[in-house]
Scaffold this motif. Structure first.
Motif, PDB file in Angstrom:
ATOM      1  N   GLN A 269       0.829  -1.200   0.000  1.00 23.94           N
ATOM      2  CA  GLN A 269       0.000   0.000   0.000  1.00 23.94           C
ATOM      3  C   GLN A 269       0.871   1.261   0.000  1.00 23.94           C
TER       4      GLN A 269
ATOM      5  N   LEU B 123      -0.211   2.859  -3.479  1.00 25.84           N
ATOM      6  CA  LEU B 123      -1.445   3.636  -3.310  1.00 25.84           C
ATOM      7  C   LEU B 123      -1.339   4.984  -4.013  1.00 25.84           C
ATOM      8  N   ALA B 124      -2.323   5.281  -4.834  1.00 32.33           N
ATOM      9  CA  ALA B 124      -2.428   6.554  -5.559  1.00 32.33           C
ATOM     10  C   ALA B 124      -1.273   6.792  -6.538  1.00 32.33           C
ATOM     11  N   ARG B 125      -0.661   5.710  -7.014  1.00 33.13           N
ATOM     12  CA  ARG B 125       0.414   5.847  -7.991  1.00 33.13           C
ATOM     13  C   ARG B 125      -0.014   5.208  -9.300  1.00 33.13           C
ATOM     14  N   THR B 126       0.479   5.755 -10.345  1.00 34.40           N
ATOM     15  CA  THR B 126       0.264   5.168 -11.658  1.00 34.40           C
ATOM     16  C   THR B 126       1.364   4.146 -11.888  1.00 34.40           C
TER      17      THR B 126
END
Length: 92
Positions: free
Chosen positions: A16, A20-23
């Protein structure tokens, strides 16, 4: 079982924190799914890091290679051995 659950929680937190929130870029090998319907993919971070390798290096995963999906098998086995020898993650 308690140790396995605890290690699973650590591996999930590690994942996580990194994803998380990554491309990410997904790379397929030969098959998109295994016989159990699990998706098979290599996960590349924006900086070019192969996340599957990071999990192994940190000791949060074990190698499971099922032909014909073997593109990085040798590399993965080497990383698991390194994690075992260094007593990281699962190998503490």
């Amino acid at each position: 079982p308690a140790l396995i659950r605890a290690m699973g929680a650590r591996a999930a937190a590690f994942t996580q924190a990194r994803l998380l929130a990554r491309t990410v870029r997904i790379e397929r090998d030969v098959r998109a799914q295994d016989r159990y319907g699990r998706r098979l993919a290599y996960v590349w971070l924006p900086d070019g890091t192969l996340f599957n390798a990071e999990l192994l290096r940190a000791g949060y995963a074990r190698v499971l290679t099922i032909p014909p999906d073997v593109k990085y098998a040798r590399h993965f086995v080497s990383l698991e051995r390194e994690a075992r020898a260094s007593h990281r993650g699962l190998w503490k």
